[in-house]
Scaffold this active site. Structure first.
Site, PDB file in Angstrom:
ATOM      1  N   LYS A 173       0.862  -1.174   0.000  1.00  0.00           N
ATOM      2  CA  LYS A 173       0.000   0.000   0.000  1.00  0.00           C
ATOM      3  C   LYS A 173       0.903   1.230   0.000  1.00  0.00           C
ATOM      4  O   LYS A 173       1.447   1.622   1.027  1.00  0.00           O
ATOM      5  CB  LYS A 173      -0.923   0.062   1.221  1.00  0.00           C
ATOM      6  CG  LYS A 173      -1.963   1.202   1.094  1.00  0.00           C
ATOM      7  CD  LYS A 173      -2.451   1.727   2.427  1.00  0.00           C
ATOM      8  CE  LYS A 173      -1.599   2.831   2.973  1.00  0.00           C
ATOM      9  NZ  LYS A 173      -1.622   4.098   2.184  1.00  0.00           N
ATOM     10  N   GLY A 204      -4.935   3.025  -1.391  1.00  0.00           N
ATOM     11  CA  GLY A 204      -5.941   3.353  -0.402  1.00  0.00           C
ATOM     12  C   GLY A 204      -5.360   4.175   0.727  1.00  0.00           C
ATOM     13  O   GLY A 204      -4.174   4.528   0.712  1.00  0.00           O
ATOM     14  N   ASP A 205      -6.184   4.480   1.710  1.00  0.00           N
ATOM     15  CA  ASP A 205      -5.715   5.272   2.840  1.00  0.00           C
ATOM     16  C   ASP A 205      -5.332   4.369   4.006  1.00  0.00           C
ATOM     17  O   ASP A 205      -5.602   3.163   4.015  1.00  0.00           O
ATOM     18  CB  ASP A 205      -6.758   6.313   3.263  1.00  0.00           C
ATOM     19  CG  ASP A 205      -8.108   5.696   3.647  1.00  0.00           C
ATOM     20  OD1 ASP A 205      -8.138   4.513   4.044  1.00  0.00           O
ATOM     21  OD2 ASP A 205      -9.124   6.418   3.555  1.00  0.00           O
ATOM     22  N   GLY A 206      -4.706   4.983   5.001  1.00  0.00           N
ATOM     23  CA  GLY A 206      -4.253   4.207   6.149  1.00  0.00           C
ATOM     24  C   GLY A 206      -5.386   3.700   7.000  1.00  0.00           C
ATOM     25  O   GLY A 206      -5.314   2.590   7.552  1.00  0.00           O
ATOM     26  N   VAL A 209      -7.310   0.698   4.242  1.00  0.00           N
ATOM     27  CA  VAL A 209      -6.429  -0.294   3.632  1.00  0.00           C
ATOM     28  C   VAL A 209      -5.227  -0.591   4.528  1.00  0.00           C
ATOM     29  O   VAL A 209      -4.859  -1.762   4.734  1.00  0.00           O
ATOM     30  CB  VAL A 209      -5.971   0.174   2.235  1.00  0.00           C
ATOM     31  CG1 VAL A 209      -4.923  -0.777   1.665  1.00  0.00           C
ATOM     32  CG2 VAL A 209      -7.171   0.250   1.294  1.00  0.00           C
ATOM     33  N   GLY A 210      -4.625   0.448   5.081  1.00  0.00           N
ATOM     34  CA  GLY A 210      -3.492   0.219   5.968  1.00  0.00           C
ATOM     35  C   GLY A 210      -3.870  -0.601   7.181  1.00  0.00           C
ATOM     36  O   GLY A 210      -3.159  -1.534   7.583  1.00  0.00           O
ATOM     37  N   GLU A 248      10.010   2.353  10.409  1.00  0.00           N
ATOM     38  CA  GLU A 248      10.982   3.429  10.163  1.00  0.00           C
ATOM     39  C   GLU A 248      10.183   4.711  10.234  1.00  0.00           C
ATOM     40  O   GLU A 248       9.387   5.012   9.347  1.00  0.00           O
ATOM     41  CB  GLU A 248      11.669   3.241   8.811  1.00  0.00           C
ATOM     42  CG  GLU A 248      12.955   4.022   8.677  1.00  0.00           C
ATOM     43  CD  GLU A 248      12.745   5.425   8.141  1.00  0.00           C
ATOM     44  OE1 GLU A 248      12.762   6.375   8.974  1.00  0.00           O
ATOM     45  OE2 GLU A 248      12.554   5.578   6.935  1.00  0.00           O
ATOM     46  N   CYS A 282      13.187  12.230   6.687  1.00  0.00           N
ATOM     47  CA  CYS A 282      13.126  11.886   8.107  1.00  0.00           C
ATOM     48  C   CYS A 282      14.478  11.998   8.789  1.00  0.00           C
ATOM     49  O   CYS A 282      14.552  12.187  10.007  1.00  0.00           O
ATOM     50  CB  CYS A 282      12.568  10.480   8.280  1.00  0.00           C
ATOM     51  SG  CYS A 282      13.425   9.228   7.302  1.00  0.00           S
ATOM     52  N   GLU A 382       8.957  17.285  14.705  1.00  0.00           N
ATOM     53  CA  GLU A 382       9.430  17.109  13.336  1.00  0.00           C
ATOM     54  C   GLU A 382       8.593  17.989  12.413  1.00  0.00           C
ATOM     55  O   GLU A 382       7.393  17.771  12.245  1.00  0.00           O
ATOM     56  CB  GLU A 382       9.311  15.643  12.919  1.00  0.00           C
ATOM     57  CG  GLU A 382       9.906  15.362  11.552  1.00  0.00           C
ATOM     58  CD  GLU A 382       9.842  13.898  11.182  1.00  0.00           C
ATOM     59  OE1 GLU A 382      10.788  13.421  10.533  1.00  0.00           O
ATOM     60  OE2 GLU A 382       8.854  13.230  11.534  1.00  0.00           O
TER      61      GLU A 382
END
Length: 479
Positions: A173, A204-206, A209-210, A248, A282, A382
């Site tokens: 994904k 898809g989105d988190g 689908v995530g 990560e 990151c 961040e």
């Protein structure tokens, strides 16, 4: 823009229609105009993809190392042939300047492929221990791969290639913000002859689908790259099935500039690295730590170098800075810039709002704050934009303390005229990667961090091992 099958998913070796009709627009960050509509998947689509991967695992897990080396070599050949297409796709969906896309964003696909091939050639999946028991590394199973938008092919390469090398099958994904490069990668894998069901892609989105991937009982491992917040949700979803989760996540990386370093050169390098990819990395060195004795000189140097960092169109070649990826990201960066001003930090360059002449597009002024304390919001959160803070320290011990005073621990940097001192400091830093005097972490070296920056390591042998299970077999000595 090349034509991609944006209305379909790649499942079991075919481009198939989604179960539902939901779509989402892909926006060009430089123009704020839609460039594609992608199909958005559902739990049903994930179930179909996992079933295909599960069936394919029965045979693919039994392939030899030589067979997987040959497959990866074919993938590399096709990727190299479609390299320029990949650069153009990433430019249009991410907003990264074309030179950065060509020299870095697309390049890492080949670099990680070469590192995976080199690691796989060296790996022995069956060895013996000191008492003669057989120790086997076997593919862990069906893997769920969830990748981010900021370095999209980099993260796809660091997951898909090692998974194949280990003998795993997978469901990918990609980020719904930058999904087009993943569709192109699916075409590359198909053209290279990846067996049906080994690689499957569902956009898809988190939230749907995530989460469906993370919870699925037939997925043995989830490899996720993204925000710490989302990584926590993935871990929670995966906990009920006790699957392996590698993460990560974010970073707030310090760069300790010691008095023995070339101050101007170190500051220029820090600014360039922080602003590269519009600050959307990151591991970017976003906290510059300078000795109190050199602090005023450092702030003046930042001002003198500010004119070297320009904003420009992604279509133009050069080292300029493009827009951030989306309206949401633009808003977050603006909020944190304004927070820095409200906290009393000194604005050395940049600031809030768009750069002059860039009324359209999610462009951000490259921004540096001085007179920052490590307790400030801009020193702890961040930003994920071209924003740098400069913090003074009294001595080496305080520099290390400030560097480690963060919930993250992905990367750290040290600049010094004395390599022994730099090396000793690096051993005290609570980070997964330390770069001294402008060096880089080579492809195949372990990429990952401490604390809220995640767990597990990607790249080379370490990446392949993350997709493997260990089995011991004890046999009668007469065998």
């Amino acid at each position: 823009m090349i034509e991609l099958q944006t209305d379909k998913f790649y499942i079991n070796g075919h481009w198939v229609n989604p179960a539902g009709s939901k779509k989402a627009a892909v926006i060009n960050p430089a123009t704020e105009a839609p460039i594609a509509d992608i199909a958005m998947g559902s739990t049903e689509d994930v179930n179909i993809a996992v079933d295909a991967a599960k069936k394919a695992f029965e045979s693919f897990s039994q392939t030899t190392k030589e067979e997987r080396l040959a497959l990866l070599t074919r993938i590399r050949e096709v990727y190299a042939r479609r390299y320029d297409e990949m650069s153009e796709v990433i430019r249009d969906e991410l907003g990264a300047p074309i030179s950065l896309c060509h020299d870095a964003q697309s390049a890492v696909g080949l670099l990680h492929m070469d590192a995976t091939l080199a690691a796989l050639k060296l790996m022995d999946f069956e060895t013996s221990n000191h008492v003669g028991d057989t120790i086997r590394r076997e593919p862990i199973g069906v893997c769920g791969l969830i990748t981010p938008w900021n370095w999209p092919i980099n993260q796809i390469a660091l997951k898909v290639f090692p998974a194949i090398a280990a003998g795993c099958t997978m469901v990918l994904k990609p980020s719904e913000v930058t999904p087009l490069n993943a569709l192109l990668m699916a075409e590359i894998l198909d053209e290279a002859g990846v067996p049906a069901g080994v690689f499957n892609l569902v956009n898809g989105d988190g939230a749907e689908v995530g989460s469906a991937i993370s919870k699925h009982p037939d997925i043995s491992m989830v490899s996720f790259t993204g925000s710490t917040r989302a990584g926590v949700l993935v871990s929670q979803d995966a906990a009920t099935t006790v699957k392996r989760v590698t993460l990560e996540l974010g970073g707030k990386s310090p760069n300790i500039i010691l008095p023995s370093a070339d101050l101007k050169a170190a500051i220029h390098e820090n600014m360039a690295h922080c602003f590269s990819n519009s600050g959307q990395s990151c591991n970017a060195p976003t906290r510059m730590l300078v000795s109190a004795e050199q602090y005023d000189e450092a702030l003046q140097t930042v001002k003198e170098l500010s004119s070297k960092f320009e904003v420009g169109s992604p279509l133009l070649k050069g080292e300029h800075i493009g827009p951030v990826v989306s309206d949401v990201q633009f808003g977050r960066v603006q909020t944190l810039i304004k927070a820095g001003i409200e906290e009393g930090a000194t604005l050395l360059m940049g600031g809030a709002d768009r750069p002059e002449g860039f009324e359209t597009g999610y462009y951000v002024k490259p921004t540096v704050f001085g007179n920052v304390t490590n307790e400030m919001r801009i020193a702890q959160e961040e930003v994920f934009g071209p924003v740098l803070v400069v913090i003074p320290y009294k001595d080496e011990d305080e520099a290390v303390r400030i560097a480690n005073d963060t919930p993250y621990g992905l990367a750290a940097y040290v600049q010094s005229g004395d390599l022994e001192t730099a090396h000793n400091i690096s051993k005290k830093l609570r980070a997964g990667m330390v770069r001294i005097n402008g060096t880089d972490i080579a492809e195949g070296s372990p990429f990952g961090g401490y604390k809220l920056s995640g767990n597990g390591r990607e790249g080379g042998v370490y990446g392949i091992e993350d997709f493997s299970e260990m089995k011991v077999i004890s046999m009668p000595k007469s065998y």
